[in-house]
Design a protein around this motif. Sequence first.
Motif, PDB file in Angstrom:
ATOM      1  N   GLY A 211     -54.315  51.209 -34.900  1.00 27.40           N
ATOM      2  CA  GLY A 211     -53.594  52.291 -35.561  1.00 27.40           C
ATOM      3  C   GLY A 211     -52.619  51.836 -36.632  1.00 27.40           C
ATOM      4  O   GLY A 211     -52.692  50.715 -37.146  1.00 27.40           O
ATOM      5  N   ASP A 212     -51.708  52.740 -36.986  1.00 30.55           N
ATOM      6  CA  ASP A 212     -50.746  52.483 -38.065  1.00 30.55           C
ATOM      7  C   ASP A 212     -49.742  51.392 -37.723  1.00 30.55           C
ATOM      8  O   ASP A 212     -49.288  50.666 -38.606  1.00 30.55           O
ATOM      9  N   ASN A 213     -49.365  51.301 -36.448  1.00 30.45           N
ATOM     10  CA  ASN A 213     -48.420  50.242 -36.073  1.00 30.45           C
ATOM     11  C   ASN A 213     -49.042  48.877 -36.352  1.00 30.45           C
ATOM     12  O   ASN A 213     -48.404  47.988 -36.912  1.00 30.45           O
ATOM     13  N   PHE A 214     -50.288  48.723 -35.957  1.00 25.65           N
ATOM     14  CA  PHE A 214     -50.977  47.452 -36.178  1.00 25.65           C
ATOM     15  C   PHE A 214     -51.168  47.193 -37.672  1.00 25.65           C
ATOM     16  O   PHE A 214     -50.983  46.060 -38.144  1.00 25.65           O
ATOM     17  N   ALA A 216     -49.315  48.025 -40.119  1.00 22.57           N
ATOM     18  CA  ALA A 216     -48.055  47.555 -40.711  1.00 22.57           C
ATOM     19  C   ALA A 216     -47.827  46.080 -40.387  1.00 22.57           C
ATOM     20  O   ALA A 216     -47.377  45.304 -41.240  1.00 22.57           O
ATOM     21  N   VAL A 217     -48.157  45.694 -39.165  1.00 18.50           N
ATOM     22  CA  VAL A 217     -48.011  44.289 -38.774  1.00 18.50           C
ATOM     23  C   VAL A 217     -49.013  43.427 -39.537  1.00 18.50           C
ATOM     24  O   VAL A 217     -48.695  42.332 -40.005  1.00 18.50           O
ATOM     25  N   MET A 219     -50.291  43.997 -42.535  1.00 24.60           N
ATOM     26  CA  MET A 219     -49.862  43.843 -43.926  1.00 24.60           C
ATOM     27  C   MET A 219     -48.654  42.901 -44.029  1.00 24.60           C
ATOM     28  O   MET A 219     -48.559  42.121 -44.972  1.00 24.60           O
ATOM     29  N   SER A 220     -47.771  42.991 -43.060  1.00 21.49           N
ATOM     30  CA  SER A 220     -46.601  42.105 -43.053  1.00 21.49           C
ATOM     31  C   SER A 220     -47.037  40.647 -42.871  1.00 21.49           C
ATOM     32  O   SER A 220     -46.504  39.732 -43.496  1.00 21.49           O
ATOM     33  N   ASN A 221     -48.046  40.422 -42.038  1.00 21.64           N
ATOM     34  CA  ASN A 221     -48.593  39.072 -41.893  1.00 21.64           C
ATOM     35  C   ASN A 221     -49.399  38.662 -43.128  1.00 21.64           C
ATOM     36  O   ASN A 221     -49.397  37.499 -43.523  1.00 21.64           O
ATOM     37  N   ILE A 223     -48.945  39.413 -46.289  1.00 12.86           N
ATOM     38  CA  ILE A 223     -48.160  38.971 -47.444  1.00 12.86           C
ATOM     39  C   ILE A 223     -47.583  37.578 -47.197  1.00 12.86           C
ATOM     40  O   ILE A 223     -47.495  36.758 -48.112  1.00 12.86           O
ATOM     41  N   ARG A 224     -47.264  37.283 -45.931  1.00 13.86           N
ATOM     42  CA  ARG A 224     -46.787  35.925 -45.626  1.00 13.86           C
ATOM     43  C   ARG A 224     -47.919  34.915 -45.770  1.00 13.86           C
ATOM     44  O   ARG A 224     -47.726  33.806 -46.270  1.00 13.86           O
ATOM     45  N   SER A 328     -55.017  39.273 -33.144  1.00 18.28           N
ATOM     46  CA  SER A 328     -53.816  40.020 -32.758  1.00 18.28           C
ATOM     47  C   SER A 328     -52.820  39.139 -32.014  1.00 18.28           C
ATOM     48  O   SER A 328     -51.615  39.378 -32.052  1.00 18.28           O
ATOM     49  N   LEU A 331     -50.871  37.127 -34.802  1.00 19.98           N
ATOM     50  CA  LEU A 331     -49.956  37.875 -35.671  1.00 19.98           C
ATOM     51  C   LEU A 331     -48.612  38.048 -34.972  1.00 19.98           C
ATOM     52  O   LEU A 331     -48.527  38.003 -33.762  1.00 19.98           O
ATOM     53  N   ASP A 332     -47.588  38.287 -35.756  1.00 19.97           N
ATOM     54  CA  ASP A 332     -46.289  38.565 -35.130  1.00 19.97           C
ATOM     55  C   ASP A 332     -45.421  39.474 -35.992  1.00 19.97           C
ATOM     56  O   ASP A 332     -45.857  39.911 -37.035  1.00 19.97           O
TER      57      ASP A 332
ATOM     58  N   PRO B 141     -42.417  47.498 -36.161  1.00 22.02           N
ATOM     59  CA  PRO B 141     -43.006  48.814 -36.478  1.00 22.02           C
ATOM     60  C   PRO B 141     -43.698  49.458 -35.277  1.00 22.02           C
ATOM     61  O   PRO B 141     -44.623  48.859 -34.730  1.00 22.02           O
ATOM     62  N   GLU B 146     -48.249  56.211 -31.012  1.00 23.11           N
ATOM     63  CA  GLU B 146     -49.281  55.192 -30.793  1.00 23.11           C
ATOM     64  C   GLU B 146     -49.052  54.413 -29.509  1.00 23.11           C
ATOM     65  O   GLU B 146     -50.002  53.874 -28.942  1.00 23.11           O
ATOM     66  N   ARG B 151     -52.177  52.090 -28.295  1.00 20.96           N
ATOM     67  CA  ARG B 151     -52.697  51.320 -29.424  1.00 20.96           C
ATOM     68  C   ARG B 151     -51.796  50.106 -29.634  1.00 20.96           C
ATOM     69  O   ARG B 151     -50.574  50.234 -29.648  1.00 20.96           O
ATOM     70  N   LEU B 152     -52.421  48.970 -29.845  1.00 18.87           N
ATOM     71  CA  LEU B 152     -51.663  47.719 -29.937  1.00 18.87           C
ATOM     72  C   LEU B 152     -50.512  47.808 -30.935  1.00 18.87           C
ATOM     73  O   LEU B 152     -50.712  48.121 -32.110  1.00 18.87           O
ATOM     74  N   TYR B 154     -46.354  46.112 -31.979  1.00 15.66           N
ATOM     75  CA  TYR B 154     -45.516  44.916 -31.922  1.00 15.66           C
ATOM     76  C   TYR B 154     -44.051  45.323 -31.948  1.00 15.66           C
ATOM     77  O   TYR B 154     -43.651  46.133 -32.776  1.00 15.66           O
ATOM     78  N   ASN B 241     -40.128  39.431 -44.826  1.00 14.74           N
ATOM     79  CA  ASN B 241     -41.501  39.929 -44.676  1.00 14.74           C
ATOM     80  C   ASN B 241     -41.989  39.933 -43.228  1.00 14.74           C
ATOM     81  O   ASN B 241     -43.133  40.304 -42.969  1.00 14.74           O
ATOM     82  N   SER B 243     -42.373  41.349 -39.426  1.00 14.44           N
ATOM     83  CA  SER B 243     -42.713  42.717 -39.008  1.00 14.44           C
ATOM     84  C   SER B 243     -41.490  43.600 -38.801  1.00 14.44           C
ATOM     85  O   SER B 243     -41.528  44.797 -39.088  1.00 14.44           O
ATOM     86  N   LEU B 246     -40.277  44.171 -43.062  1.00 14.40           N
ATOM     87  CA  LEU B 246     -41.328  44.755 -43.914  1.00 14.40           C
ATOM     88  C   LEU B 246     -42.265  45.655 -43.110  1.00 14.40           C
ATOM     89  O   LEU B 246     -42.617  46.755 -43.563  1.00 14.40           O
ATOM     90  N   GLY B 247     -42.674  45.213 -41.933  1.00 17.79           N
ATOM     91  CA  GLY B 247     -43.603  46.015 -41.133  1.00 17.79           C
ATOM     92  C   GLY B 247     -43.010  47.377 -40.800  1.00 17.79           C
ATOM     93  O   GLY B 247     -43.677  48.413 -40.910  1.00 17.79           O
ATOM     94  N   VAL B 251     -44.571  51.010 -41.942  1.00 13.13           N
ATOM     95  CA  VAL B 251     -45.091  52.002 -41.000  1.00 13.13           C
ATOM     96  C   VAL B 251     -44.405  53.352 -41.226  1.00 13.13           C
ATOM     97  O   VAL B 251     -45.028  54.408 -41.061  1.00 13.13           O
TER      98      VAL B 251
END
Lengths: 332, 332
Positions: A211-214, A216-217, A219-221, A223-224, A328, A331-332, B141, B146, B151-152, B154, B241, B243, B246-247, B251
């Motif tokens: 979903g959206d939470n993932f 966002a994570v 995209m944050s990962n 860019i790094r 998953s 990622l962090d 985020p 979710e 849904r996974l 973080y 950047n 989560s 930025l995350g 979100v």
Amino acid sequence: MTKKQPKIAVFGGGSWATAIVKMLSENVNEIGWYMRSESVLDHIKQNQHNPKYISSVEFDINQLFLSNKINEMVSYADYLIFAVPSAFLKEELEKLTTSLEGKVIFSAIKGIEPESGLIVGEYFHKKYNIPYDNIGVITGPCHAEEVALERLSYLTLACSDESKAKLMSSFLKSRYINTKTSDDIVGTEYAAVLKNIYAMAAGMAHGLGYGDNFQAVLMSNAIREMKRFIKKVHKMKRNINNSAYLGDLLVTGYSTFSRNRMFGNMIGKGYTVKSAMMEMSMVAEGYYATKSAYKIKQKNGAKTPIIDTVYKILYENKDPKIEFLKLSERLD
Amino acid sequence: MTKKQPKIAVFGGGSWATAIVKMLSENVNEIGWYMRSESVLDHIKQNQHNPKYISSVEFDINQLFLSNKINEMVSYADYLIFAVPSAFLKEELEKLTTSLEGKVIFSAIKGIEPESGLIVGEYFHKKYNIPYDNIGVITGPCHAEEVALERLSYLTLACSDESKAKLMSSFLKSRYINTKTSDDIVGTEYAAVLKNIYAMAAGMAHGLGYGDNFQAVLMSNAIREMKRFIKKVHKMKRNINNSAYLGDLLVTGYSTFSRNRMFGNMIGKGYTVKSAMMEMSMVAEGYYATKSAYKIKQKNGAKTPIIDTVYKILYENKDPKIEFLKLSERLD
């Protein structure tokens, strides 16, 4: 004596090429426009719009010098903007009998030349001896569809010769286009290429039910990861959160219209790579980019869990569900 | 002798509080849950779910210690997680006759206490003498919706005392929750607060007719602005950047369900602040955050064009259309 205004030509008939011609038409009296298809050119001449892409955009034909002869167009122009799909670049350039010497070349391709694995700037430099001072990059975040609607968009023009970036900027800036210049041709072009891989990853995650939470994570990962990758390829001071890098990643990674994201989504939903390609009747730029980026990172040792995951799914036939579960955890 | 497991309580009856209770219920045998409404508590006791928020989530009542007496709950717990709206924090805490001494307080509020203009951690520190080592932050985020769907997602748990962040992390981690710890309580909490202002700005832009290209540029500028702001407030080494920064921005800024974004969208479409508030029958957290952040930046001199723009529109009755036109010239 005033300096003669250089002649500009756009190479390509797709939506991004069409959008660039539109943007130039706000400032430039005569624009060269090359594409392969004679029938499309005829249509433009007769109907003032590209029948296949962002066809709502009307052109003033008197402003256009249209041709499907690449040599004619190269002879005509001083500034060449390439916006053909990366998969056709080699083939197009092999038609050249005219010299590229002294030409300034801007890439708007956002892809990797698949056979060489080179980004477009490098390709022109290595294969055609174009000095880096004559190579530039046009980058977004910029969907062609929103240019057609004249929705405010921002471009970054990169060239190591600042005066050329500024000149290109002056050609493109208008009431709906803001511009910025940069000297990071390698970084901006890699960002434009890598973001397609991350958009594929976003599509896969969506297809798999994340979903959206993932997202966002992810995209944050991403860019790094992009920062680490580009730093290994070309170390210089850059702010990875500038629009040309982060902005371009976001506009693609969050767009449900992105072909790369759509392609990834199909893979996530269980399509094979082959059937997804057939269904889309095209190959998403990110497909080639993944292979090339993976090879590069194997050499330079950048830590790129997202690229690795996409590579394994696309090229090693690995199960997206399992690979994303593993990802998953990284990622962090 | 094994250490006794500390008792945990969640304060608040909204969707985020409910989601936190759900996450804790994966690991903790008994969870205290305080909210004001007796009728909602009764409903939970009888029907195993919160009738008003993420009501698909079923609880095991034997796992919950429910109470609408805040003093009883504070006495009960060692770790207190506050997830009440920031506008009610002061009022709730004024009911306390029980001491907070020795309690560990985690804020999941993501807002500014409107009267003092303080972030929640600072508020507990300054008004209730809680040492910073006993203050933590829970940040996303993470949309509650979710979490309900498992849904996974973080979470970042921040506390200057790492062992407390780790303990809280162990309470929340599960098959659908990944966690990370941080020692940046000020930065993570400000990020959670500021992102609501940027989500409002995104909503305003959307309401005014700006598109996805602009949204990407806005978010790319927002994260740079957030970095500058937080650096002025609390300088330390942090990767903006990650989560938690930025995350969390993404979100919310990209969510069409965010109340802050919805509020901004209404303003962009021409609603007055008052009518937008009435229409939503609530005040978006970002409304208070804007005022407070603007005051802080006036003192510390951070360059914050987006916060300034939102402030002028919300508090100085300026025309969103004109202010966004000015803003667009300051973004890059």
